[in-house]
Design an enzyme around this catalytic site. Structure first.
Site, PDB file in Angstrom:
ATOM      1  N   HIS A  60     106.537   7.098  87.695  1.00 37.19           N
ATOM      2  CA  HIS A  60     106.585   5.764  86.857  1.00 37.19           C
ATOM      3  C   HIS A  60     106.932   6.077  85.344  1.00 37.19           C
ATOM      4  CE1 HIS A  60     105.592   3.193  90.359  1.00 37.19           C
ATOM      5  NE2 HIS A  60     104.867   4.588  90.619  1.00 37.19           N
ATOM      6  N   GLN A 153     106.955  -4.376  91.376  1.00 36.45           N
ATOM      7  CA  GLN A 153     105.574  -4.132  91.680  1.00 36.45           C
ATOM      8  C   GLN A 153     104.575  -5.257  92.346  1.00 36.45           C
ATOM      9  OE1 GLN A 153     103.289  -1.147  89.675  1.00 36.45           O
ATOM     10  NE2 GLN A 153     102.246  -2.074  91.078  1.00 36.45           N
ATOM     11  N   HIS A 211     107.227   2.091  97.922  1.00 33.30           N
ATOM     12  CA  HIS A 211     105.549   2.416  98.137  1.00 33.30           C
ATOM     13  C   HIS A 211     105.375   1.782  99.499  1.00 33.30           C
ATOM     14  CE1 HIS A 211     106.217   3.388  93.787  1.00 33.30           C
ATOM     15  NE2 HIS A 211     104.900   3.226  93.773  1.00 33.30           N
ATOM     16  N   ASP A 310     103.642  10.985  90.321  1.00 38.25           N
ATOM     17  CA  ASP A 310     103.325   9.622  90.463  1.00 38.25           C
ATOM     18  C   ASP A 310     102.910   8.943  88.915  1.00 38.25           C
ATOM     19  OD1 ASP A 310     102.930   7.047  91.220  1.00 38.25           O
ATOM     20  OD2 ASP A 310     101.331   7.151  92.442  1.00 38.25           O
TER      21      ASP A 310
HETATM   22 ZN    ZN Z   1     104.097   4.844  92.595  1.00 41.73          ZN
END
Ligand code: ZN
Length: 425
Positions: A60, A153, A211, A310
Protein backbone atom coordinates in the site's frame (compact mmCIF):
# COMPACT_ATOMS: atom_id res chain seq x y z
CA UNK A 1 27.58 -2.15 -26.39
CA UNK A 2 27.98 -2.63 -22.65
CA UNK A 3 29.23 -5.98 -21.41
CA UNK A 4 29.83 -7.12 -17.84
CA UNK A 5 31.07 -10.43 -16.54
CA UNK A 6 30.25 -11.30 -12.93
CA UNK A 7 32.69 -14.00 -11.90
CA UNK A 8 32.41 -16.68 -9.22
CA UNK A 9 28.84 -16.54 -8.03
CA UNK A 10 26.43 -19.00 -6.43
CA UNK A 11 22.93 -19.36 -7.85
CA UNK A 12 19.61 -19.93 -6.04
CA UNK A 13 19.35 -23.44 -7.58
CA UNK A 14 22.53 -24.50 -5.74
CA UNK A 15 25.10 -24.18 -8.52
CA UNK A 16 28.37 -22.68 -7.29
CA UNK A 17 31.45 -21.26 -9.01
CA UNK A 18 29.42 -19.83 -11.91
CA UNK A 19 29.97 -16.77 -14.08
CA UNK A 20 27.22 -14.61 -15.55
CA UNK A 21 27.67 -12.52 -18.66
CA UNK A 22 25.54 -9.41 -19.26
CA UNK A 23 25.29 -7.83 -22.68
CA UNK A 24 23.12 -4.82 -23.51
CA UNK A 25 21.01 -5.13 -20.40
CA UNK A 26 20.24 -8.82 -20.77
CA UNK A 27 21.77 -12.03 -19.49
CA UNK A 28 23.84 -13.44 -22.35
CA UNK A 29 25.25 -16.58 -20.71
CA UNK A 30 25.62 -18.42 -17.39
CA UNK A 31 28.23 -21.08 -16.74
CA UNK A 32 31.65 -21.85 -15.30
CA UNK A 33 34.73 -20.04 -16.64
CA UNK A 34 33.03 -17.86 -19.24
CA UNK A 35 35.33 -15.89 -21.52
CA UNK A 36 35.17 -12.12 -21.05
CA UNK A 37 34.41 -10.18 -24.24
CA UNK A 38 36.90 -7.45 -25.04
CA UNK A 39 36.36 -4.35 -22.90
CA UNK A 40 33.90 -6.07 -20.58
CA UNK A 41 33.65 -4.83 -17.00
CA UNK A 42 34.68 -7.62 -14.62
CA UNK A 43 33.01 -7.97 -11.21
CA UNK A 44 34.30 -10.44 -8.63
CA UNK A 45 31.27 -12.15 -7.03
CA UNK A 46 33.49 -13.80 -4.36
CA UNK A 47 31.21 -16.82 -4.26
CA UNK A 48 28.17 -14.83 -3.06
CA UNK A 49 24.59 -15.57 -4.12
CA UNK A 50 23.35 -13.84 -7.26
CA UNK A 51 19.56 -13.80 -7.45
CA UNK A 52 16.92 -12.10 -9.54
CA UNK A 53 15.50 -9.05 -7.71
CA UNK A 54 12.92 -9.23 -4.95
CA UNK A 55 9.29 -8.65 -5.90
CA UNK A 56 6.58 -7.47 -3.52
CA UNK A 57 3.18 -8.62 -4.78
CA UNK A 58 1.13 -6.78 -2.15
CA UNK A 59 1.76 -3.29 -0.85
CA UNK A 60 0.00 0.00 0.00
CA UNK A 61 2.19 2.78 -1.29
CA UNK A 62 -0.43 5.49 -0.76
CA UNK A 63 -0.14 5.01 3.01
CA UNK A 64 3.51 4.11 3.43
CA UNK A 65 5.87 6.18 5.60
CA UNK A 66 2.94 8.10 7.06
CA UNK A 67 3.76 6.77 10.54
CA UNK A 68 2.70 9.32 13.17
CA UNK A 69 0.38 11.25 10.79
CA UNK A 70 -1.76 12.66 12.24
CA UNK A 71 -0.98 10.48 15.26
CA UNK A 72 0.37 6.96 15.89
CA UNK A 73 -1.81 3.85 16.13
CA UNK A 74 -1.69 3.53 19.92
CA UNK A 75 -3.39 0.12 20.19
CA UNK A 76 -1.72 -1.39 17.10
CA UNK A 77 -5.02 -2.95 15.99
CA UNK A 78 -6.61 -3.20 12.52
CA UNK A 79 -9.65 -1.20 13.63
CA UNK A 80 -7.65 1.73 14.98
CA UNK A 81 -5.56 1.56 11.79
CA UNK A 82 -8.67 1.91 9.61
CA UNK A 83 -9.92 4.80 11.78
CA UNK A 84 -6.51 6.47 11.54
CA UNK A 85 -6.43 6.14 7.74
CA UNK A 86 -9.89 7.79 7.70
CA UNK A 87 -8.44 10.72 9.71
CA UNK A 88 -5.39 10.99 7.48
CA UNK A 89 -7.14 10.80 4.08
CA UNK A 90 -8.66 14.33 4.08
CA UNK A 91 -5.22 15.74 5.00
CA UNK A 92 -3.32 14.03 2.18
CA UNK A 93 -1.69 16.18 -0.44
CA UNK A 94 -0.31 14.94 -3.73
CA UNK A 95 3.11 16.44 -3.10
CA UNK A 96 3.55 14.78 0.28
CA UNK A 97 2.24 11.46 -1.03
CA UNK A 98 4.60 11.50 -4.02
CA UNK A 99 7.50 12.39 -1.76
CA UNK A 100 6.79 9.49 0.63
CA UNK A 101 6.28 7.01 -2.21
CA UNK A 102 9.55 8.03 -3.88
CA UNK A 103 11.36 7.75 -0.55
CA UNK A 104 9.97 4.23 -0.15
CA UNK A 105 11.09 3.32 -3.69
CA UNK A 106 14.60 4.46 -2.72
CA UNK A 107 14.49 2.10 0.27
CA UNK A 108 13.21 -0.67 -2.00
CA UNK A 109 16.01 -0.28 -4.53
CA UNK A 110 18.62 -0.35 -1.77
CA UNK A 111 17.10 -3.65 -0.63
CA UNK A 112 17.10 -5.14 -4.14
CA UNK A 113 13.30 -4.86 -4.41
CA UNK A 114 12.68 -3.83 -8.01
CA UNK A 115 8.99 -4.65 -8.62
CA UNK A 116 6.03 -3.75 -6.41
CA UNK A 117 2.29 -4.25 -6.85
CA UNK A 118 0.62 -1.53 -4.81
CA UNK A 119 -3.05 -1.20 -4.04
CA UNK A 120 -4.30 2.38 -4.19
CA UNK A 121 -7.45 3.48 -2.40
CA UNK A 122 -10.04 4.71 -4.94
CA UNK A 123 -12.78 5.64 -2.45
CA UNK A 124 -11.78 9.32 -2.30
CA UNK A 125 -13.67 10.90 -5.24
CA UNK A 126 -10.73 13.31 -5.79
CA UNK A 127 -8.61 10.26 -6.76
CA UNK A 128 -5.70 12.19 -5.31
CA UNK A 129 -3.73 9.08 -4.35
CA UNK A 130 -4.37 7.52 -7.77
CA UNK A 131 -2.99 10.54 -9.60
CA UNK A 132 -0.01 10.74 -7.26
CA UNK A 133 0.92 7.08 -7.69
CA UNK A 134 0.43 7.19 -11.48
CA UNK A 135 2.97 10.01 -11.42
CA UNK A 136 5.30 7.96 -9.21
CA UNK A 137 4.91 4.93 -11.54
CA UNK A 138 6.31 7.06 -14.39
CA UNK A 139 9.05 8.60 -12.28
CA UNK A 140 10.43 5.26 -11.08
CA UNK A 141 9.95 3.39 -14.39
CA UNK A 142 13.67 3.42 -15.29
CA UNK A 143 14.54 1.46 -12.15
CA UNK A 144 11.44 -0.09 -10.59
CA UNK A 145 8.26 -1.74 -11.93
CA UNK A 146 5.29 -0.32 -10.04
CA UNK A 147 1.96 -2.00 -10.77
CA UNK A 148 -1.18 -0.34 -9.38
CA UNK A 149 -4.41 -1.96 -8.20
CA UNK A 150 -7.68 0.04 -7.99
CA UNK A 151 -8.61 -0.81 -4.42
CA UNK A 152 -12.02 0.22 -3.01
CA UNK A 153 -10.93 0.20 0.66
CA UNK A 154 -14.42 1.03 1.97
CA UNK A 155 -16.23 -1.53 -0.23
CA UNK A 156 -17.15 -1.14 -3.90
CA UNK A 157 -20.87 -1.55 -3.08
CA UNK A 158 -20.79 -0.28 0.51
CA UNK A 159 -19.16 3.10 -0.20
CA UNK A 160 -21.26 5.53 -2.26
CA UNK A 161 -19.70 6.23 -5.66
CA UNK A 162 -16.90 3.68 -5.19
CA UNK A 163 -17.65 1.71 -8.38
CA UNK A 164 -17.59 4.88 -10.50
CA UNK A 165 -14.37 6.01 -8.85
CA UNK A 166 -12.82 2.60 -9.46
CA UNK A 167 -13.74 2.73 -13.16
CA UNK A 168 -12.33 6.27 -13.41
CA UNK A 169 -9.08 5.04 -11.84
CA UNK A 170 -8.87 2.29 -14.48
CA UNK A 171 -9.57 4.89 -17.20
CA UNK A 172 -6.63 6.90 -15.87
CA UNK A 173 -4.33 3.90 -16.34
CA UNK A 174 -4.42 1.89 -13.11
CA UNK A 175 -3.38 -1.65 -14.07
CA UNK A 176 -5.36 -4.13 -11.96
CA UNK A 177 -8.93 -4.46 -10.62
CA UNK A 178 -9.10 -4.71 -6.81
CA UNK A 179 -11.87 -5.48 -4.33
CA UNK A 180 -12.66 -6.23 -0.70
CA UNK A 181 -15.66 -8.61 -0.64
CA UNK A 182 -15.49 -9.47 3.09
CA UNK A 183 -15.96 -5.78 3.92
CA UNK A 184 -19.21 -5.40 1.96
CA UNK A 185 -22.40 -5.28 4.06
CA UNK A 186 -23.48 -8.89 3.56
CA UNK A 187 -22.05 -12.18 2.27
CA UNK A 188 -24.40 -11.73 -0.71
CA UNK A 189 -23.06 -8.24 -1.46
CA UNK A 190 -19.53 -9.60 -1.13
CA UNK A 191 -20.26 -12.29 -3.73
CA UNK A 192 -21.94 -9.72 -5.99
CA UNK A 193 -18.87 -7.48 -5.74
CA UNK A 194 -16.60 -10.36 -6.78
CA UNK A 195 -18.83 -11.09 -9.79
CA UNK A 196 -19.09 -7.54 -11.04
CA UNK A 197 -15.39 -6.75 -10.51
CA UNK A 198 -14.32 -9.92 -12.34
CA UNK A 199 -16.72 -9.03 -15.18
CA UNK A 200 -15.17 -5.56 -15.32
CA UNK A 201 -11.68 -7.09 -15.54
CA UNK A 202 -12.80 -9.50 -18.28
CA UNK A 203 -14.36 -6.62 -20.28
CA UNK A 204 -11.18 -4.57 -20.05
CA UNK A 205 -8.67 -7.40 -20.37
CA UNK A 206 -7.16 -6.68 -16.94
CA UNK A 207 -5.86 -8.73 -14.03
CA UNK A 208 -7.69 -9.01 -10.70
CA UNK A 209 -6.22 -8.87 -7.20
CA UNK A 210 -8.69 -8.69 -4.33
CA UNK A 211 -8.24 -8.35 -0.62
CA UNK A 212 -10.22 -11.51 0.00
CA UNK A 213 -11.44 -12.98 3.29
CA UNK A 214 -9.01 -11.00 5.46
CA UNK A 215 -10.85 -12.27 8.49
CA UNK A 216 -10.76 -15.04 11.10
CA UNK A 217 -14.34 -15.97 10.20
CA UNK A 218 -14.21 -19.53 8.80
CA UNK A 219 -17.44 -18.84 6.92
CA UNK A 220 -15.95 -15.97 4.95
CA UNK A 221 -15.73 -17.92 1.68
CA UNK A 222 -15.44 -15.30 -1.04
CA UNK A 223 -12.36 -17.07 -2.39
CA UNK A 224 -14.75 -19.78 -3.60
CA UNK A 225 -16.71 -17.19 -5.60
CA UNK A 226 -13.45 -15.70 -6.85
CA UNK A 227 -12.34 -19.11 -8.17
CA UNK A 228 -15.79 -19.71 -9.70
CA UNK A 229 -15.92 -16.34 -11.49
CA UNK A 230 -12.34 -16.77 -12.71
CA UNK A 231 -13.33 -20.07 -14.30
CA UNK A 232 -16.65 -18.79 -15.69
CA UNK A 233 -15.09 -15.71 -17.30
CA UNK A 234 -11.97 -17.44 -18.63
CA UNK A 235 -9.65 -15.37 -16.42
CA UNK A 236 -7.38 -18.29 -15.51
CA UNK A 237 -3.87 -17.18 -14.54
CA UNK A 238 -4.90 -13.52 -14.19
CA UNK A 239 -6.58 -13.55 -10.78
CA UNK A 240 -5.11 -13.34 -7.27
CA UNK A 241 -6.64 -13.61 -3.82
CA UNK A 242 -4.74 -11.50 -1.29
CA UNK A 243 -4.61 -12.41 2.40
CA UNK A 244 -7.15 -15.31 2.39
CA UNK A 245 -6.68 -15.47 6.16
CA UNK A 246 -10.11 -17.01 6.80
CA UNK A 247 -8.75 -20.20 5.20
CA UNK A 248 -6.60 -20.60 8.33
CA UNK A 249 -9.79 -21.10 10.35
CA UNK A 250 -11.88 -22.98 7.79
CA UNK A 251 -13.13 -26.51 8.19
CA UNK A 252 -10.56 -28.95 6.77
CA UNK A 253 -13.13 -30.90 4.79
CA UNK A 254 -14.31 -27.74 3.04
CA UNK A 255 -10.70 -26.71 2.26
CA UNK A 256 -10.06 -30.14 0.71
CA UNK A 257 -12.62 -29.17 -1.93
CA UNK A 258 -11.55 -25.52 -2.19
CA UNK A 259 -7.85 -26.03 -2.95
CA UNK A 260 -8.42 -28.07 -6.15
CA UNK A 261 -10.98 -25.45 -7.28
CA UNK A 262 -8.38 -22.70 -6.84
CA UNK A 263 -5.79 -24.75 -8.70
CA UNK A 264 -8.22 -25.49 -11.54
CA UNK A 265 -9.07 -21.77 -11.84
CA UNK A 266 -5.39 -20.78 -11.77
CA UNK A 267 -6.05 -18.38 -8.88
CA UNK A 268 -2.83 -17.28 -7.18
CA UNK A 269 -2.58 -16.49 -3.47
CA UNK A 270 -0.71 -13.82 -1.56
CA UNK A 271 -0.02 -14.15 2.15
CA UNK A 272 1.26 -11.15 4.08
CA UNK A 273 3.04 -12.79 7.02
CA UNK A 274 4.12 -9.67 8.97
CA UNK A 275 0.63 -8.22 8.89
CA UNK A 276 -1.38 -11.45 9.17
CA UNK A 277 0.47 -12.59 12.31
CA UNK A 278 -0.03 -9.19 13.96
CA UNK A 279 -3.62 -8.39 12.93
CA UNK A 280 -5.38 -11.77 12.87
CA UNK A 281 -6.53 -13.75 15.88
CA UNK A 282 -7.12 -10.52 17.82
CA UNK A 283 -10.55 -11.61 19.06
CA UNK A 284 -9.09 -14.84 20.42
CA UNK A 285 -8.00 -15.31 24.01
CA UNK A 286 -6.12 -18.64 24.14
CA UNK A 287 -5.43 -20.66 22.12
CA UNK A 288 -4.75 -17.79 19.72
CA UNK A 289 -4.84 -18.43 15.99
CA UNK A 290 -1.98 -17.31 13.71
CA UNK A 291 -4.35 -16.32 10.94
CA UNK A 292 -2.00 -16.69 7.95
CA UNK A 293 -3.48 -18.64 5.05
CA UNK A 294 -2.49 -22.25 4.31
CA UNK A 295 0.74 -21.63 2.42
CA UNK A 296 2.38 -25.11 2.39
CA UNK A 297 -0.94 -26.79 1.54
CA UNK A 298 -1.48 -24.45 -1.42
CA UNK A 299 2.06 -24.97 -2.68
CA UNK A 300 1.54 -28.72 -2.44
CA UNK A 301 -1.53 -28.30 -4.68
CA UNK A 302 0.51 -26.38 -7.27
CA UNK A 303 -1.08 -23.01 -6.44
CA UNK A 304 1.22 -20.03 -6.98
CA UNK A 305 1.85 -18.41 -3.59
CA UNK A 306 3.71 -15.16 -2.96
CA UNK A 307 4.53 -13.31 0.26
CA UNK A 308 3.78 -9.58 0.38
CA UNK A 309 5.02 -6.83 2.71
CA UNK A 310 1.59 -5.12 2.74
CA UNK A 311 2.54 -2.22 5.05
CA UNK A 312 5.61 -0.25 6.10
CA UNK A 313 5.33 2.48 8.74
CA UNK A 314 1.69 3.35 8.09
CA UNK A 315 -1.57 3.44 10.10
CA UNK A 316 -1.67 -0.37 10.30
CA UNK A 317 1.96 -1.27 10.93
CA UNK A 318 4.65 0.79 12.65
CA UNK A 319 7.57 -1.36 11.50
CA UNK A 320 9.13 -2.61 8.26
CA UNK A 321 11.96 -1.47 6.02
CA UNK A 322 11.17 -2.72 2.52
CA UNK A 323 13.21 -5.86 3.14
CA UNK A 324 11.53 -8.85 1.47
CA UNK A 325 13.95 -11.20 3.27
CA UNK A 326 12.34 -10.08 6.53
CA UNK A 327 8.97 -10.98 5.01
CA UNK A 328 10.26 -14.41 3.94
CA UNK A 329 11.78 -14.91 7.39
CA UNK A 330 8.43 -14.24 9.10
CA UNK A 331 6.49 -16.37 6.57
CA UNK A 332 8.86 -19.28 7.18
CA UNK A 333 8.23 -19.11 10.92
CA UNK A 334 4.48 -18.56 10.84
CA UNK A 335 3.91 -21.40 8.35
CA UNK A 336 6.51 -23.62 10.07
CA UNK A 337 8.24 -24.06 6.70
CA UNK A 338 11.50 -25.30 8.19
CA UNK A 339 12.35 -28.23 5.91
CA UNK A 340 15.22 -27.55 3.51
CA UNK A 341 12.85 -27.52 0.54
CA UNK A 342 10.28 -25.33 2.30
CA UNK A 343 12.89 -22.72 3.31
CA UNK A 344 13.90 -22.45 -0.34
CA UNK A 345 10.22 -22.09 -1.24
CA UNK A 346 10.09 -19.09 1.11
CA UNK A 347 12.84 -17.46 -0.96
CA UNK A 348 10.85 -18.20 -4.14
CA UNK A 349 7.80 -16.60 -2.47
CA UNK A 350 9.56 -13.20 -2.52
CA UNK A 351 11.25 -13.60 -5.92
CA UNK A 352 9.96 -15.73 -8.77
CA UNK A 353 6.44 -16.51 -7.49
CA UNK A 354 5.42 -12.85 -7.14
CA UNK A 355 7.11 -12.13 -10.50
CA UNK A 356 4.68 -14.65 -11.95
CA UNK A 357 1.71 -13.03 -10.13
CA UNK A 358 2.64 -9.63 -11.55
CA UNK A 359 3.24 -11.14 -15.00
CA UNK A 360 6.73 -9.58 -15.19
CA UNK A 361 8.29 -9.92 -18.59
CA UNK A 362 11.88 -11.21 -18.90
CA UNK A 363 12.27 -11.97 -15.18
CA UNK A 364 14.65 -14.69 -14.05
CA UNK A 365 18.14 -16.09 -14.25
CA UNK A 366 18.44 -17.48 -17.75
CA UNK A 367 20.00 -16.31 -21.01
CA UNK A 368 17.67 -13.76 -22.59
CA UNK A 369 16.21 -12.50 -19.31
CA UNK A 370 16.71 -8.88 -18.24
CA UNK A 371 19.93 -8.39 -16.31
CA UNK A 372 18.01 -7.44 -13.16
CA UNK A 373 20.17 -8.88 -10.40
CA UNK A 374 20.94 -8.74 -6.71
CA UNK A 375 24.25 -9.90 -5.27
CA UNK A 376 23.59 -11.04 -1.71
CA UNK A 377 26.14 -11.57 1.05
CA UNK A 378 25.08 -15.19 1.51
CA UNK A 379 25.95 -18.49 -0.13
CA UNK A 380 22.43 -19.78 -0.71
CA UNK A 381 18.77 -18.76 -0.29
CA UNK A 382 18.46 -20.26 3.20
CA UNK A 383 21.47 -18.32 4.45
CA UNK A 384 20.08 -15.20 2.76
CA UNK A 385 16.89 -15.54 4.81
CA UNK A 386 18.76 -16.41 8.01
CA UNK A 387 20.96 -13.30 7.79
CA UNK A 388 18.52 -10.98 5.96
CA UNK A 389 21.70 -10.75 3.88
CA UNK A 390 23.35 -7.51 2.88
CA UNK A 391 22.59 -6.41 -0.72
CA UNK A 392 26.11 -5.97 -2.01
CA UNK A 393 25.08 -4.89 -5.51
CA UNK A 394 21.72 -4.24 -7.16
CA UNK A 395 21.47 -4.11 -10.95
CA UNK A 396 18.65 -3.21 -13.32
CA UNK A 397 19.15 -3.98 -17.03
CA UNK A 398 22.85 -4.41 -16.22
CA UNK A 399 23.14 -0.95 -14.66
CA UNK A 400 24.33 -0.62 -11.05
CA UNK A 401 21.57 0.99 -8.96
CA UNK A 402 22.84 0.45 -5.43
CA UNK A 403 25.72 -1.09 -3.55
CA UNK A 404 26.68 -1.75 0.05
CA UNK A 405 29.83 -2.81 1.84
CA UNK A 406 29.87 -6.36 3.24
CA UNK A 407 28.54 -6.42 6.77
CA UNK A 408 30.95 -7.54 9.46
CA UNK A 409 31.65 -6.34 12.96
CA UNK A 410 35.09 -5.75 14.38
CA UNK A 411 35.46 -7.23 17.85
CA UNK A 412 37.59 -6.06 20.75
CA UNK A 413 37.54 -9.20 22.87
CA UNK A 414 40.68 -10.53 24.54
CA UNK A 415 41.64 -13.94 23.19
CA UNK A 416 39.00 -13.91 20.44
CA UNK A 417 39.33 -13.26 16.67
CA UNK A 418 38.94 -9.66 15.50
CA UNK A 419 35.94 -10.41 13.29
CA UNK A 420 32.71 -12.30 14.03
CA UNK A 421 33.06 -14.73 11.14
CA UNK A 422 29.40 -15.68 11.46
CA UNK A 423 28.93 -15.19 7.73
CA UNK A 424 31.56 -17.72 6.70
CA UNK A 425 30.29 -21.03 5.44
ZN1 ZN B 1 -3.44 -4.98 1.76
Amino acid sequence: MHAMLIRNISLPDGRRGQDLLVQDGRIAAIGPNLAAPEGAEIVDGQGWLLAPPFVDAHFHMDATLSYGLPRVNASGTLLEGIALWGELKPQLTQEALVERALAYCDWAVAKGLLAIRSHVDVCDPRLLAVEALLHVRERVKPYLDLQLVAFPQDGVLRAPGALDNLKRALDLGVDVVGGIPHFERTMQDGATSVRLLCELAAERGLMVDMHCDESDDPLSRHVETLAFETQRLGLQGRVTGSHLTSMHSMDNYYVSKLLPLMKEAGVAAIANPLINITLQGRHDTYPKRRGMTRVPEMLAHGIDVAFGHDCVMDPWYSLGSGDMLEVAHMGLHVAQMTSQAAMRQCFDAVTRNPACVLGLDGYGLAPGCHADLVLLQARDPIEAIRLRAQRLRVYRRGRLLAQAAPSESTLHLPGRPAATGFLKS
